[in-house]
Design an enzyme around this catalytic site. Structure first.
Site, PDB file in Angstrom:
ATOM      1  N   ASN A  58       0.819  -1.207   0.000  1.00  0.00           N
ATOM      2  CA  ASN A  58       0.000   0.000   0.000  1.00  0.00           C
ATOM      3  C   ASN A  58       0.859   1.266   0.000  1.00  0.00           C
ATOM      4  O   ASN A  58       2.009   1.230   0.410  1.00  0.00           O
ATOM      5  CB  ASN A  58      -0.915  -0.001   1.230  1.00  0.00           C
ATOM      6  CG  ASN A  58      -2.195  -0.773   0.984  1.00  0.00           C
ATOM      7  OD1 ASN A  58      -2.752  -0.733  -0.103  1.00  0.00           O
ATOM      8  ND2 ASN A  58      -2.657  -1.493   1.987  1.00  0.00           N
ATOM      9  N   CYS A 111      -5.937  -5.508  -4.702  1.00  0.00           N
ATOM     10  CA  CYS A 111      -6.560  -5.136  -3.440  1.00  0.00           C
ATOM     11  C   CYS A 111      -7.824  -5.973  -3.326  1.00  0.00           C
ATOM     12  O   CYS A 111      -8.490  -6.233  -4.334  1.00  0.00           O
ATOM     13  CB  CYS A 111      -6.893  -3.642  -3.417  1.00  0.00           C
ATOM     14  SG  CYS A 111      -7.684  -3.085  -1.879  1.00  0.00           S
ATOM     15  N   ASP A 112      -8.155  -6.413  -2.130  1.00  0.00           N
ATOM     16  CA  ASP A 112      -9.348  -7.237  -1.969  1.00  0.00           C
ATOM     17  C   ASP A 112     -10.605  -6.420  -1.707  1.00  0.00           C
ATOM     18  O   ASP A 112     -11.710  -6.962  -1.691  1.00  0.00           O
ATOM     19  CB  ASP A 112      -9.152  -8.246  -0.840  1.00  0.00           C
ATOM     20  CG  ASP A 112      -8.795  -7.591   0.486  1.00  0.00           C
ATOM     21  OD1 ASP A 112      -8.283  -6.465   0.478  1.00  0.00           O
ATOM     22  OD2 ASP A 112      -9.016  -8.214   1.538  1.00  0.00           O
ATOM     23  N   TYR A 124     -13.905   2.509   1.672  1.00  0.00           N
ATOM     24  CA  TYR A 124     -13.007   3.614   2.020  1.00  0.00           C
ATOM     25  C   TYR A 124     -13.596   4.978   1.685  1.00  0.00           C
ATOM     26  O   TYR A 124     -13.092   5.996   2.160  1.00  0.00           O
ATOM     27  CB  TYR A 124     -11.651   3.440   1.331  1.00  0.00           C
ATOM     28  CG  TYR A 124     -10.799   2.387   1.996  1.00  0.00           C
ATOM     29  CD1 TYR A 124      -9.873   2.727   2.984  1.00  0.00           C
ATOM     30  CD2 TYR A 124     -10.925   1.047   1.658  1.00  0.00           C
ATOM     31  CE1 TYR A 124      -9.098   1.777   3.603  1.00  0.00           C
ATOM     32  CE2 TYR A 124     -10.155   0.072   2.282  1.00  0.00           C
ATOM     33  CZ  TYR A 124      -9.247   0.449   3.248  1.00  0.00           C
ATOM     34  OH  TYR A 124      -8.485  -0.513   3.873  1.00  0.00           O
TER      35      TYR A 124
END
Length: 472
Positions: free
Chosen positions: A150, A171-172, A253
């Site tokens: 990241n 990314c999951d 997010y």
């Protein structure tokens, strides 16, 4: 196939090994090399792997778990490697605490990958990942790099000049959103397929805007079904009327953008930051793992579950619990191994990945002639920018699938954050301090040149190596 994990002492490495030892990915890798700069962490994770219980898990007939080797020598780890999986954290969890605290001390949201903390993390991480990429060119020039380090989108974009299409970011989060929403809508969606799915964005900043089956988009009905929305994480994070008006499901997010003030307030009210919680957990756990013998896996798995329970805790102010499927683990390693399997020629796969926003010039996947301007897969964003988007993965790499144009507000946010990402990459790759100040100040969660300068000064105090980056 020989797989090397950079960050081989990382907490989530046992998830990768578990997936390689049983189930659909058994037999994909015959040798697993764990590389880390910290030999104590390698020893601890090796203890977990030795203690992991055997599982019949649908392993292919005759498939054996991969042989595991550990090393602190990067040249030794890379030589003869077919695939590199990178999940490193320069500065460790202690660095994450500083990423969060510097922002919070200025009254801003302090989060690992989003906002100021994400920029700080990228400034420290990109130089280390560039070093890895250059060593790959030297010791395993034909190897692919699957990047989970990241902030995944920025790191992937920074590595393109060195590795080209040989780097793919994963990314999951986005894939998890798609599968949770499909399950809530009653739509079977097998792993490795995204037929009828529309998703566009950047890493940790995207939207699911279409969920089609049999020619019918099921997403509008899901967005008006309050009961169905309460059955999965993203449906609970945002008010149902808001989702209905938005006409899309945001990546989790985006909670930090859409509910910025309440998120920052909840973080400040917590007894410790997420980084502090993880740091204290790991500082206590790793020495115990080393000497735990047969109990090492049980200790690690209990810590993993506790860590998953605390994820995005600032958004669950009324005691809500995470879904059991999320707590079980098995997200990001499935994405990584699905990419690896497709690259190895074991069958194409459709996955949401971080890759350049460039459509092939024809359905066969040929690249556009040099004289032809490439067409973006997400209209409105630069074709050479790394985006997070559904792709088809073949032995030749990841090919983005065309998406609809984002709405005006979404596109404005995407463009602004992409500008910040590119300023950050420039700062980290060229030692451009002015670009770093500009990146902090222009980020939508900061939005202040004065605060941008204060943020960088604060991070320079906490991470003196940044001063060397500018001088370098």
């Amino acid at each position: 196939m020989r797989l090397m994990i950079a960050g081989g002492g990382g907490f989530r490495v046992p998830l990768v090994y578990r997936a390689l030892a049983s189930g659909a990915f058994a037999g994909l890798v015959n040798e697993l090399v764990l590389f880390d700069v910290d030999p104590a962490r390698l020893t601890a994770i090796s203890a977990v792997l030795r203690a992991m219980p055997e599982s019949d898990g649908g392993a292919q007939a005759g498939a054996q778990p991969p042989a595991v080797r550990t090393t602190t020598s990067l040249p030794e780890a890379l030589a003869g490697t077919d695939l590199v999986f990178a999940a490193i954290r320069p500065g460790g969890t202690a660095g994450r605490i500083k990423d969060e605290r510097v922002a919070q001390d200025l009254g801003l949201l302090g989060q690992e990958t989003t906002g100021a903390g994400g920029i700080s993390y990228a400034l420290r991480t990109i130089p280390e990942m560039l070093h890895l990429a250059r060593k790959m060119k030297e010791f395993c020039p034909d190897a692919w790099l699957i990047n989970f380090t990241n902030p995944a989108g920025m790191v992937t974009e920074a590595l393109l000049p060195v590795l080209g299409r040989k780097v793919i970011g994963i990314c999951d989060s986005a894939g998890g959103l798609v599968h949770r929403a499909a399950r809530a809508a009653g739509l079977p969606l097998p792993d490795g397929t995204l037929d009828g799915v529309g998703y566009y964005g950047l890493n940790h900043l995207g939207w699911l805007y279409r969920l089609e089956a049999g020619g019918q988009d099921l997403l509008p009905a899901l967005l008006t079904d309050a009961a169905a929305l309460t059955t999965f994480e993203e449906g609970r994070l945002f008010p149902q009327p808001f989702l209905k008006n938005l006409g899309a499901l945001p990546n989790e997010y985006l909670y930090y953008y859409y509910q910025r003030d309440s998120a920052a307030e909840a973080m400040r009210a917590m007894a410790q930051t997420r980084g502090e919680s993880i740091h204290h957990q790991q500082a206590e756990l790793y020495p115990r793992l080393t000497s735990a013998g047969a109990d090492a896996f049980t200790l690690w798995d209990a810590a993993r579950r506790s860590r998953e329970e605390g994820y995005l805790a600032e958004a669950r102010t009324h005691g809500e619990q995470r879904d059991e499927d999320d707590l079980a683990g098995g997200g990001y390693e499935r994405v990584a191994l699905a990419v690896m399997r497709a690259l190895a020629g074991a069958g194409d796969a459709q996955l949401i990945l971080n890759t350049p926003n460039t459509l092939p010039s024809d359905p066969g996947g040929a690249t556009a002639p040099a004289s032809t301007a490439p067409e973006p897969a997400i209209p409105g964003l630069p074709a050479d920018a790394v985006v997070e988007i559904p792709c088809t993965v073949t032995p030749d790499g990841a090919v983005p699938l065309p998406q609809s144009a984002p709405g005006a507000e979404q596109l404005t946010l995407l463009r602004r954050v992409k500008d910040v990402e590119r300023l950050t990459v420039r700062a980290a790759t060229h030692g451009d301090r002015a670009a770093a100040v500009d990146a902090f100040g222009r980020h939508p969660l900061v939005d202040s040149p004065a605060l941008g300068a204060k943020l960088l000064a604060g991070y320079e105090r906490e991470f003196p190596s940044l001063l060397g980056l500018w001088r370098g």
